[in-house]
Enzyme design. Structure first.
Site, PDB file in Angstrom:
ATOM      1  N   GLU A 207     -38.947  -5.008  13.644  1.00 51.78           N
ATOM      2  CA  GLU A 207     -40.289  -5.018  13.057  1.00 51.78           C
ATOM      3  C   GLU A 207     -41.341  -5.691  13.922  1.00 51.78           C
ATOM      4  OE1 GLU A 207     -39.066  -4.555   8.379  1.00 51.78           O
ATOM      5  OE2 GLU A 207     -39.799  -6.522   9.049  1.00 51.78           O
ATOM      6  N   GLU A 344     -34.819   1.144   6.932  1.00 51.28           N
ATOM      7  CA  GLU A 344     -34.856   0.138   5.871  1.00 51.28           C
ATOM      8  C   GLU A 344     -35.753   0.655   4.760  1.00 51.28           C
ATOM      9  OE1 GLU A 344     -36.095  -3.838   6.573  1.00 51.28           O
ATOM     10  OE2 GLU A 344     -35.089  -4.026   8.507  1.00 51.28           O
TER      11      GLU A 344
END
Length: 421
Positions: A207, A344
């Site tokens: 991320e 995710e």
């Protein structure tokens, strides 16, 4: 909120892509057992390979090899074929006493001169066991090299120790000393497992953003700056120089940088949407076109991304927003000609999961995703320290249950678990 897909079509209309990039299999003769790409699909030994997978960052934190084995055995029985886990665990030297006393897994110890590697039984030997146990159960691993966030020692440790006080988070992506240190660690991990078909792919960072949860960004990391994209290019090229066979992906959340980003009304003001205006630093479309990024990944948490919109009585739909987000990424992957994986995703609350996940999963199937991975796997009946073991932060085994962050799906929650199995 306007349809994400409609804006995506507009945003992509002005983009031009180079002629189709060489596929992973065309670049080199991939060894038997290594997963590779074939257009917008994965393949294994010449056969299509589409998968259901999950996330388990805590697998290498387990000190009991029996618990590691049991977890992977349960995953395999449920049909899980790919698991994403952290290939990083770093601490400050001041934390070494704590780590030793709690038997915490750690691979790097940072001090004023940089970091030292821990290859011992409390270090990389634990990741070694996860890799070997995954192989026993025919599960492949996505291994992530570092974290954008503070958890388990991410980018800000590099920044704090090598750039010093006052440095911004995005220094991680541009400072030559930091990049060299990151690459030194990457080389350690890649060389350790590059001959193993158990590695599904290498992942550059979890991320990546211009900011972290500890450090702000500088003015240089702005929409359109290319700071993250150029770092992705540099690091994927570097990993390819070390390993010609395994696939490489970013680990990004999949934020877009559109000429006309989506907008929404909040508190009487028209707000430019962070996930579409480039503020995060990502440019999903451009990044997916990089030669050594083999497939696209993205994450999805509309409840936590839009708390100001998700309240009782609002017109915001978590389910519908997610469906549009899924389609926008699938469309981009089709245009670039590479596989796409929803790496995710999560919603809090068992009722929300039960109501929303079937629609999200079906949309990924309808849009030709090559893989789907939920966050995160929940394991029961762990025995470590009698079924209760604190790791770090708020992560812990409690009464035999693996860490629960509200998104965890345990095997006894059959109304949700059956969606994946």
């Amino acid at each position: 909120m306007r349809s994400v897909l409609a804006v995506s079509l507009f945003g992509l209309a002005g983009l031009t892509f180079a002629s189709p990039l060489q596929s992973h299999s065309e670049r080199s003769e991939v060894p038997s057992g290594f997963v590779t790409t074939n257009g917008t699909s994965f393949q294994l030994d010449g056969e299509p390979f589409a998968f259901v997978g999950t996330n388990s960052f805590w697998l290498p934190l387990l000190t009991s090899e029996d618990d590691v084995h049991m977890t992977l055995e349960t995953m395999a029985a449920a049909g899980v074929e790919v698991v994403r886990t952290w290939g990083f665990n770093a601490i400050n030297a001041s934390e070494l006493e704590f780590a030793t006393s709690t038997n915490l897994t750690y691979y790097q110890v940072w001090n004023s001169s940089g970091w030292t590697l821990n290859e011992g039984p409390q270090g990389l030997q634990r990741l070694d066991y996860v890799v070997s146990a995954a192989a026993m159960h025919d599960i492949r691993l996505i291994i992530t090299f570092t974290n954008n966030w503070v958890g388990y020692g991410g980018a800000d440790l590099y920044v704090n120790w090598l750039a010093g006080a006052g440095a911004t988070h995005d220094t991680f992506f541009t400072d030559p000393t930091i990049i060299s240190s990151y690459q030194q660690y990457v080389q350690t991990i890649v060389n350790r497992y590059k001959d193993s078909p158990t590695v599904f792919a290498w992942e550059l960072m979890n991320e990546a953003r211009c900011t972290s949860d500890l450090l702000a960004s500088s003015a240089a990391c702005h929409p359109g700056s290319g700071t993250l994209g150029l770092w992705y290019q540099q690091q994927s090229d570097y990993v390819r120089s070390l390993d010609p066979y395994h696939m490489i992906t970013t680990g990004g959340e999949g934020e877009f940088y559109w000429a006309q980003p989506d907008e929404y009304w909040y508190n009487g003001t028209l707000v430019s949407d962070y996930n579409f205006n480039g503020e995060a630093g990502e440019d999903f479309e451009w990044t997916l076109g990089l030669p050594n990024i083999d497939f696209g990944v993205y994450h999805m948490y509309p409840q936590t991304w839009y708390p100001e919109l998700d309240y009782p009585g609002s017109n915001f739909s978590v389910e519908e927003w997610g469906l549009d987000w899924i389609e926008a990424h699938a469309l981009t992957a089709q245009m670039v000609g590479k596989p796409i994986v929803i790496e995710e995703f999560g919603a809090t609350g068992l009722d929300n999961k039960t109501a929303i996940y079937p629609a999200w999963v079906q949309r990924t199937l309808d849009t030709n995703h090559a893989g789907i991975m939920w966050w995160q796997w929940g394991q029961l009946n762990l025995t470590e320290d009698g079924g209760n073991q604190a790791f770090k932060y708020t992560d812990a085994i409690v009464n035999g249950a693996s860490p629960n962050d509200g998104f965890t799906v345990y095997t006894n929650q059959t109304s949700v678990f059956d969606v994946f199995t």
